[in-house]
Design a protein around this motif. Structure first.
Motif, PDB file in Angstrom:
ATOM      1  N   ASP A  56       0.509  -0.966  -0.379  1.00 60.92           N
ATOM      2  CA  ASP A  56      -0.332  -0.276  -0.309  1.00 60.92           C
ATOM      3  C   ASP A  56       0.633   1.390   0.223  1.00 60.92           C
ATOM      4  OD1 ASP A  56      -2.489   1.568   0.109  1.00 60.92           O
ATOM      5  OD2 ASP A  56      -2.387   1.466   2.127  1.00 60.92           O
ATOM      6  N   LEU A  57       1.347   1.970  -1.137  1.00 58.77           N
ATOM      7  CA  LEU A  57       2.197   2.621  -0.764  1.00 58.77           C
ATOM      8  C   LEU A  57       1.259   4.435  -0.865  1.00 58.77           C
ATOM      9  CD1 LEU A  57       4.319   2.778  -3.828  1.00 58.77           C
ATOM     10  CD2 LEU A  57       4.420   2.886  -1.865  1.00 58.77           C
ATOM     11  N   SER A  58      -0.094   3.712  -0.825  1.00 60.52           N
ATOM     12  CA  SER A  58      -0.386   5.072  -0.330  1.00 60.52           C
ATOM     13  C   SER A  58      -0.949   5.813   0.575  1.00 60.52           C
ATOM     14  CB  SER A  58      -2.694   4.711  -0.779  1.00 60.52           C
ATOM     15  OG  SER A  58      -3.273   4.175  -2.090  1.00 60.52           O
ATOM     16  N   ARG A  59      -0.422   5.252   1.761  1.00 57.03           N
ATOM     17  CA  ARG A  59       0.310   5.261   2.731  1.00 57.03           C
ATOM     18  C   ARG A  59       1.435   6.859   2.471  1.00 57.03           C
ATOM     19  NH1 ARG A  59       3.898   0.812   6.045  1.00 57.03           N
ATOM     20  NH2 ARG A  59       3.678  -0.104   3.614  1.00 57.03           N
ATOM     21  N   PHE A  60       1.971   6.796   1.923  1.00 57.54           N
ATOM     22  CA  PHE A  60       3.125   7.743   1.508  1.00 57.54           C
ATOM     23  C   PHE A  60       2.115   8.591  -0.037  1.00 57.54           C
ATOM     24  CE2 PHE A  60       5.178   3.530   2.016  1.00 57.54           C
ATOM     25  CZ  PHE A  60       5.537   3.970   3.540  1.00 57.54           C
ATOM     26  N   GLY A  61       0.723   8.795   0.542  1.00 54.48           N
ATOM     27  CA  GLY A  61       0.923   9.922  -1.159  1.00 54.48           C
ATOM     28  C   GLY A  61       0.421   9.184  -2.112  1.00 54.48           C
ATOM     29  N   MET A  62       1.097   7.931  -2.340  1.00 56.87           N
ATOM     30  CA  MET A  62       1.269   7.584  -3.916  1.00 56.87           C
ATOM     31  C   MET A  62       0.100   6.707  -4.546  1.00 56.87           C
ATOM     32  SD  MET A  62       4.708   6.714  -3.971  1.00 56.87           S
ATOM     33  CE  MET A  62       6.365   7.547  -3.715  1.00 56.87           C
ATOM     34  N   GLU A  63      -1.116   7.796  -4.196  1.00 59.41           N
ATOM     35  CA  GLU A  63      -2.055   7.208  -4.837  1.00 59.41           C
ATOM     36  C   GLU A  63      -2.709   5.719  -5.871  1.00 59.41           C
ATOM     37  OE1 GLU A  63      -4.545   6.528  -2.663  1.00 59.41           O
ATOM     38  OE2 GLU A  63      -3.451   7.823  -1.318  1.00 59.41           O
ATOM     39  N   PRO A 139      14.398  -6.429  -6.455  1.00 60.21           N
ATOM     40  CA  PRO A 139      14.364  -5.789  -5.621  1.00 60.21           C
ATOM     41  C   PRO A 139      12.467  -6.396  -5.260  1.00 60.21           C
ATOM     42  CG  PRO A 139      13.998  -4.491  -6.817  1.00 60.21           C
ATOM     43  CD  PRO A 139      14.788  -5.489  -7.552  1.00 60.21           C
ATOM     44  N   ARG A 140      12.758  -5.999  -3.263  1.00 60.22           N
ATOM     45  CA  ARG A 140      11.158  -7.225  -2.650  1.00 60.22           C
ATOM     46  C   ARG A 140      11.279  -5.667  -2.586  1.00 60.22           C
ATOM     47  NH1 ARG A 140       8.743 -10.630  -2.052  1.00 60.22           N
ATOM     48  NH2 ARG A 140       8.327  -9.543   0.405  1.00 60.22           N
ATOM     49  N   PRO A 141       8.918  -5.533  -2.626  1.00 57.00           N
ATOM     50  CA  PRO A 141       8.574  -3.857  -2.305  1.00 57.00           C
ATOM     51  C   PRO A 141       8.658  -3.825  -1.235  1.00 57.00           C
ATOM     52  CG  PRO A 141       7.107  -6.074  -2.635  1.00 57.00           C
ATOM     53  CD  PRO A 141       8.224  -6.852  -3.000  1.00 57.00           C
ATOM     54  N   GLU A 142       9.781  -4.260   0.247  1.00 55.13           N
ATOM     55  CA  GLU A 142      10.419  -3.416   0.810  1.00 55.13           C
ATOM     56  C   GLU A 142      11.073  -3.074   0.802  1.00 55.13           C
ATOM     57  OE1 GLU A 142       9.770  -6.785   0.849  1.00 55.13           O
ATOM     58  OE2 GLU A 142       8.027  -7.503   2.643  1.00 55.13           O
ATOM     59  N   GLY A 143      12.083  -3.259  -0.235  1.00 60.82           N
ATOM     60  CA  GLY A 143      13.403  -2.511  -0.840  1.00 60.82           C
ATOM     61  C   GLY A 143      13.002  -1.418  -1.642  1.00 60.82           C
ATOM     62  N   LEU A 144      12.080  -1.156  -2.283  1.00 60.02           N
ATOM     63  CA  LEU A 144      10.940  -0.108  -2.914  1.00 60.02           C
ATOM     64  C   LEU A 144      11.117   0.912  -1.787  1.00 60.02           C
ATOM     65  CD1 LEU A 144      11.277   1.876  -5.755  1.00 60.02           C
ATOM     66  CD2 LEU A 144       8.878   0.066  -5.514  1.00 60.02           C
ATOM     67  N   ILE A 145      10.192   0.220  -0.850  1.00 57.73           N
ATOM     68  CA  ILE A 145       9.403   1.868   0.163  1.00 57.73           C
ATOM     69  C   ILE A 145      10.953   1.727   0.667  1.00 57.73           C
ATOM     70  CG2 ILE A 145       7.634   1.021   1.671  1.00 57.73           C
ATOM     71  CD1 ILE A 145       6.944  -0.493   0.638  1.00 57.73           C
ATOM     72  N   GLU A 146      11.658   1.553   0.972  1.00 58.00           N
ATOM     73  CA  GLU A 146      13.296   1.795   1.192  1.00 58.00           C
ATOM     74  C   GLU A 146      13.222   2.892   0.990  1.00 58.00           C
ATOM     75  OE1 GLU A 146      17.178   0.564   3.335  1.00 58.00           O
ATOM     76  OE2 GLU A 146      15.878  -1.181   3.184  1.00 58.00           O
ATOM     77  N   GLY A 147      13.644   2.722  -0.905  1.00 57.81           N
ATOM     78  CA  GLY A 147      14.733   4.190  -1.359  1.00 57.81           C
ATOM     79  C   GLY A 147      13.366   4.606  -1.403  1.00 57.81           C
ATOM     80  N   ILE A 148      12.545   4.929  -1.386  1.00 60.47           N
ATOM     81  CA  ILE A 148      11.230   5.917  -1.509  1.00 60.47           C
ATOM     82  C   ILE A 148      11.512   6.691  -0.118  1.00 60.47           C
ATOM     83  CG2 ILE A 148       8.852   6.380  -0.909  1.00 60.47           C
ATOM     84  CD1 ILE A 148       8.654   4.211  -3.458  1.00 60.47           C
ATOM     85  N   LEU A 149      10.893   5.680   1.331  1.00 55.22           N
ATOM     86  CA  LEU A 149      12.156   7.111   1.954  1.00 55.22           C
ATOM     87  C   LEU A 149      13.508   7.466   2.294  1.00 55.22           C
ATOM     88  CD1 LEU A 149      10.008   4.534   4.900  1.00 55.22           C
ATOM     89  CD2 LEU A 149       9.622   6.420   3.981  1.00 55.22           C
ATOM     90  N   ALA A 150      13.571   6.262   1.273  1.00 57.41           N
ATOM     91  CA  ALA A 150      15.591   6.745   1.623  1.00 57.41           C
ATOM     92  C   ALA A 150      14.709   8.828   0.873  1.00 57.41           C
ATOM     93  CB  ALA A 150      15.950   6.088   0.528  1.00 57.41           C
TER      94      ALA A 150
END
Length: 165
Positions: A56-63, A139-150
């Motif tokens: 759920d990338l929606s929690r980061f504003g990426m609807e 990369p796993r989805p968690e890796g992409l989320i970590e990249g987005i947070l970085a």
């Protein structure tokens, strides 16, 4: 006075209007990024999984992923880029609105991966500037989320907002 006891006195915050506006702008940019739908290979499946309900990338504003580069400010290059696709990647990047950011997702997008030949670009940074690299194959989805947070952290700390090359 006991150290754990609060006195109730409010501190004073001193800042300039320019710094406050920059903080608000960077906060808004990180909470409303619109990624460009741009999957080229197997990493695109993981990118789609990141958008699904489990991560759920929606929690980061990426609807939603945008299909038009004029509506996007984040390009996630997911997969290998062929030499024939390189001008298209560059054109899409040029059409994106400013400020714009790029995430290279996967080993193929970052370094060409196992495809060390004339037909594959050995890293998308040969074509466009990359802000964050996400490693893995795929990369796993968690890796992409970590990249987005970085990337969010980089933007909030006043990371470079560079002009187009």
């Amino acid at each position: 006075m006991v150290p754990e006891q609060k006195t109730g006195e409010m501190g004073v915050v001193v800042t300039t209007l320019e710094d406050a506006l920059e903080w608000v702008a960077s906060w808004g940019r990180t909470r409303a990024m619109w990624p460009l739908l741009f999957g080229l290979a197997c990493c695109a499946i993981e990118m789609m999984a990141t958008q699904a309900s489990h991560y759920d990338l929606s929690r980061f504003g990426m609807e939603i992923m945008r299909a038009s580069p004029r509506q996007a400010d984040l390009m996630i290059v997911a997969g290998r880029v062929s030499r024939k696709m390189a001008p298209v990647v560059r054109r899409l990047y040029d059409q994106m609105t400013e400020p714009k950011w790029v995430i290279a997702m996967g080993d193929c997008a970052s370094t060409g991966g196992v495809f060390n030949n004339y037909a594959i670009v050995q890293g998308v940074d040969e074509i466009i500037p990359v802000d964050v690299y996400v490693s893995g194959c795929p990369p796993r989805p968690e890796g992409l989320i970590e990249g987005i947070l970085a990337l969010h952290k980089k933007i909030q700390q006043g990371g470079r907002i560079r002009p187009s090359r």
